[in-house]
Design an enzyme around this catalytic site. Sequence first.
Site, PDB file in Angstrom:
ATOM      1  N   GLU A   1     -16.905  61.907 -23.834  1.00  0.00           N
ATOM      2  CA  GLU A   1     -18.073  62.810 -23.484  1.00  0.00           C
ATOM      3  C   GLU A   1     -19.227  62.062 -24.883  1.00  0.00           C
ATOM      4  O   GLU A   1     -18.901  62.387 -25.482  1.00  0.00           O
ATOM      5  CB  GLU A   1     -18.372  64.690 -24.475  1.00  0.00           C
ATOM      6  CG  GLU A   1     -17.056  65.320 -22.860  1.00  0.00           C
ATOM      7  CD  GLU A   1     -17.779  66.599 -23.206  1.00  0.00           C
ATOM      8  OE1 GLU A   1     -17.838  66.953 -24.907  1.00  0.00           O
ATOM      9  OE2 GLU A   1     -17.384  67.348 -22.695  1.00  0.00           O
TER      10      GLU A   1
ATOM     11  N   GLU B   1     -13.373  68.680 -16.806  1.00  0.00           N
ATOM     12  CA  GLU B   1     -13.468  69.957 -18.121  1.00  0.00           C
ATOM     13  C   GLU B   1     -14.132  71.194 -17.440  1.00  0.00           C
ATOM     14  O   GLU B   1     -15.050  70.210 -16.971  1.00  0.00           O
ATOM     15  CB  GLU B   1     -13.772  69.343 -19.900  1.00  0.00           C
ATOM     16  CG  GLU B   1     -12.871  69.105 -20.252  1.00  0.00           C
ATOM     17  CD  GLU B   1     -13.426  69.071 -22.169  1.00  0.00           C
ATOM     18  OE1 GLU B   1     -14.532  69.710 -21.807  1.00  0.00           O
ATOM     19  OE2 GLU B   1     -13.194  67.974 -22.702  1.00  0.00           O
TER      20      GLU B   1
END
EC number: 3.2.1.21
Length: 590
Positions: free
Chosen positions: A197, A413
């Site tokens: 991320e 995720e």
Amino acid sequence: MNVQIFILLLIISWLTPKITSLPPESQVLDRSSFPDDFVFGTAISAFQSEGATSEGGKSPTIWDYFSHTFPERTNMQNADVAVDFYHRYKDDIKLIEELNVDAFRFSISWARLIPSGKVKDGVNKEGVQFYKALIDELIANGIQPSVTLYHWDHPQALEDEYGGFLNPQIIEDFRNFARVCFENFGDKVKMWTTINEPYVISVAGYDTGIKAVGRCSKWVNSRCQAGDSAIEPYIVSHHLLLSHAAAVQEFRNCNKTLQDGKIGIVISPWWLEPYDSTSSADKEAVERGLPLELEWHLNPVIYGDYPETMKKHVGNRLPAFTPEQSKMLINSSDFIGVNYYSIHFTAHLPHIDHTRPRFRTDHHFEKKLINRSNHETGPGDDRGKIHSHPEGLRRVLNYIKDKYNNPIVYVKENGIDHYDDGTKSRETILKDTFRISYHQDHLKQVHKAIIEDGCDVRGYYVWSLFDNFEWEHGYNSRFGMYYVDFKNNLQRYPKDSVNWFKKFLSRPVVRSEETEDEKVCNVSRKEEKINKALDVSEGFKTSVDSIVNLIKNGSRIEEEDDEEERDFCAFKNHNDQLGFFLKLQNSLGF
């Protein structure tokens, strides 16, 4: 023959309502609905779970410093102990195995492996041994290790020395860290993630300042001690991307990594919808926003440069890649990792204060959780901060497919939280039916993306295995499938979602041999099975014995072989009945 046709039509007319009343797709999906090589997994990160922050030779990370120096910015909590995965990993791996997942994603703490952040100062043998033992234990239990190199927690020593990811020096230090990982663990790990991320690291750490390292312009967030929201997010992302490329170079040049090993970056896009669906300005804001969510970090690792819309709106505050750097970045991701949670509504910002530029306003839009019609992004209320909007995941997957020629994608995720301020009972939190619905709905969208849209999606990882330290929210935001009792020795308790996933991911038991009794399937047993299957319909007036005798004595029906007889005797549901009667139809020559 006419009698047989009549009987067949009667059977089909009885079966029709049974078939049309089958449950919707979201309720019948299971592991077998996905491709055979599709990977199901769950995940944690080092800082959020390991604990043992001062044990085993580990040095402080930026999050150790942030949570101890500014405790008010992490809910007055820290991860010194976290969920103690460092000491309990063997027991926790048993929990992973019980879930029936294929893979487990975890990150390696740079500060545990190389405490100073620099290879020249030495590699921590205790750190190497811990991760080797963890990987071996996973493999011994039939679980694939999936390793993330950087999940937000570089050594504080590098921050103190040269400013961490604000300084290009970190690129070579990250390269060296990655090489140590590949040399020590590459012979047993097939799947690697470089950066987790980069958007969140850059924006939350350097534009809003809500996450470590907590930098931003003072006028943006008064808690920030220093920073510049106009340029630092772009500089940090630039160095993260180059660090990714350097790590990939090491991976592809390392002779100790598995030949079929893969490495990639993981992005965290939120899908965007217009705040006002009738507003052309808001629709254009979405078109400006999606490149930030997706293309900011994908364009460079695929095409070697930033998207044109970013160059237009950011101007000379956006760093440029040299030709050599661009070459290093092109096609530097074997797969695209996607962390998806929900969507935002996007509204055009007509008026910008040009004397105070910052990342959040550079593209003239703002994000909202409620649209103009007062509709939220999805179910959520006071249960937690994540609202469920599964259709957004399918749109993200299709955006990537259409923009980048359908690359391999893993959903690394996907999960939903439960807010716990300490007043909710354990029993209440264990009943996480909302989490079951969330994953059912998102898996349905992943399935549609694969089957209907042709997206090359190869895996789905649940965030997270258990409740852990959730960054600025401390321990109040529970994402886990396993409840962790932070007041009573960190005891783990399965939530209802654990049992759901066990069933969803269960594999049929394959029996290598059958007993002689099981092979014998006589006519009387056939009649009994058919009788049970058909008698559930009260309106079925025809004698089952008559149907069986007619079928049994029909001039055009031959005796089935043993295998077919076993199949004939074994059907227990409407789908099996349908298969049998279709066989019957074929045997009658219709």
